[in-house]
Structures are given as structure tokens and as C-alpha cells.
Design a protein around this motif. Structure first.
Motif, PDB file in Angstrom:
ATOM      1  N   VAL A   4       0.881  -1.169   0.000  1.00  0.00           N
ATOM      2  CA  VAL A   4       0.000   0.000   0.000  1.00  0.00           C
ATOM      3  C   VAL A   4       0.920   1.221   0.000  1.00  0.00           C
ATOM      4  N   HIS A   5       0.895   1.963  -1.096  1.00  0.00           N
ATOM      5  CA  HIS A   5       1.796   3.090  -1.276  1.00  0.00           C
ATOM      6  C   HIS A   5       1.434   4.260  -0.361  1.00  0.00           C
ATOM      7  N   ARG A   6       2.445   5.061  -0.058  1.00  0.00           N
ATOM      8  CA  ARG A   6       2.265   6.258   0.774  1.00  0.00           C
ATOM      9  C   ARG A   6       1.124   7.137   0.241  1.00  0.00           C
ATOM     10  N   GLY A   7       0.995   7.231  -1.073  1.00  0.00           N
ATOM     11  CA  GLY A   7      -0.062   8.049  -1.666  1.00  0.00           C
ATOM     12  C   GLY A   7      -1.454   7.575  -1.282  1.00  0.00           C
ATOM     13  N   ALA A  48      -9.935  -4.770   7.344  1.00  0.00           N
ATOM     14  CA  ALA A  48     -10.381  -4.147   6.093  1.00  0.00           C
ATOM     15  C   ALA A  48      -9.293  -4.227   5.020  1.00  0.00           C
ATOM     16  N   PHE A  49      -8.031  -4.048   5.409  1.00  0.00           N
ATOM     17  CA  PHE A  49      -6.935  -4.165   4.448  1.00  0.00           C
ATOM     18  C   PHE A  49      -6.878  -5.580   3.884  1.00  0.00           C
ATOM     19  N   ARG A  50      -6.994  -6.571   4.763  1.00  0.00           N
ATOM     20  CA  ARG A  50      -6.931  -7.964   4.310  1.00  0.00           C
ATOM     21  C   ARG A  50      -8.149  -8.318   3.459  1.00  0.00           C
ATOM     22  N   ASP A  52      -9.590   0.794  -3.026  1.00  0.00           N
ATOM     23  CA  ASP A  52      -9.778  -0.599  -2.596  1.00  0.00           C
ATOM     24  C   ASP A  52     -10.059  -0.664  -1.097  1.00  0.00           C
ATOM     25  N   ILE A  53      -9.263   0.067  -0.335  1.00  0.00           N
ATOM     26  CA  ILE A  53      -9.368   0.031   1.126  1.00  0.00           C
ATOM     27  C   ILE A  53     -10.610   0.773   1.599  1.00  0.00           C
ATOM     28  N   ALA A  54     -10.866   1.945   1.032  1.00  0.00           N
ATOM     29  CA  ALA A  54     -12.038   2.732   1.435  1.00  0.00           C
ATOM     30  C   ALA A  54     -13.329   1.952   1.202  1.00  0.00           C
TER      31      ALA A  54
END
Length: 105
Positions: free
Chosen positions: A36-39, A64-66, A90-92
């Protein structure tokens, strides 16, 4: 569902990689890593993220990330052993789903 000790072990395997400006975590059962990039964290946190803030956010919302990684693997038919990355979208999406479920929607 993982036991508390197992969840802590998995969270501790997440790490910040300066060389790619990303948080990475292992995808258990997939044989690869997810980045997951800093952006993406900039969007999720609404501020310029530090590596510590990214790791803290991951630990707070690890499920949620998984779930986002599992959904992307299924949606894109990503083969086992193939690493992937998550976007803020994706995460949101998973965070929103979790909030809706918690509110009974």
C-alpha cells in the motif's frame, strides 16, 4: 477467525519499505505480499503520512486491508504467489462496507 495472538503476529509482520515508499504485509494463503503506497495513505488519512502513521492505520483497520486484498485477488483473478498493491479506493470500499454492516445497513 484468527485468535488474538495470531492477529498480533500478523500485524507485526507488516512493515514499512522506504525503497518503495509503501507498507507491505504478507498475504497468508496466497504466498505473496500486498503493498500500500504512501499516496494511498495520504488519501485515507487526509494528511502527509509518516511510516508510523501508516503502520498504525493498518493495525487499526487490518481486517479491512486484508478483506480488500482478498476482494482484489478474486476480482482480478490474481494467481497465488503474485504480489499486488491496494489503492485507497480498494481500502475505502472495505472500510465503508464495514461501517454499513456495523450500522445494520
Amino acid at each position: 477467525m484468527a485468535a488474538i495472538g495470531e492477529r498480533r503476529r500478523l500485524s507485526s509482520e507488516a512493515e514499512w519499505r522506504d525503497d518503495i515508499s509503501s507498507l507491505v504485509f504478507p498475504l497468508i494463503g496466497h504466498g505473496a505480499i500486498c503493498a500500500v503506497h504512501r499516496g494511498a495513505f495520504r488519501t485515507l488519512l487526509g494528511a502527509e503520512p509518516t511510516p508510523e502513521a501508516c503502520l498504525g492505520h493498518f493495525r487499526r483497520f487490518e481486517a479491512a486491508f486484508r478483506a480488500a486484498a482478498a476482494a482484489k485477488i478474486a476480482r482480478k483473478d490474481i494467481l497465488p504467489g503474485t504480489s499486488l498493491h491496494l489503492t485507497s479506493r480498494d481500502i475505502a470500499r472495505k472500510l465503508l462496507e464495514d461501517a454499513q454492516i456495523a450500522n445494520g445497513e
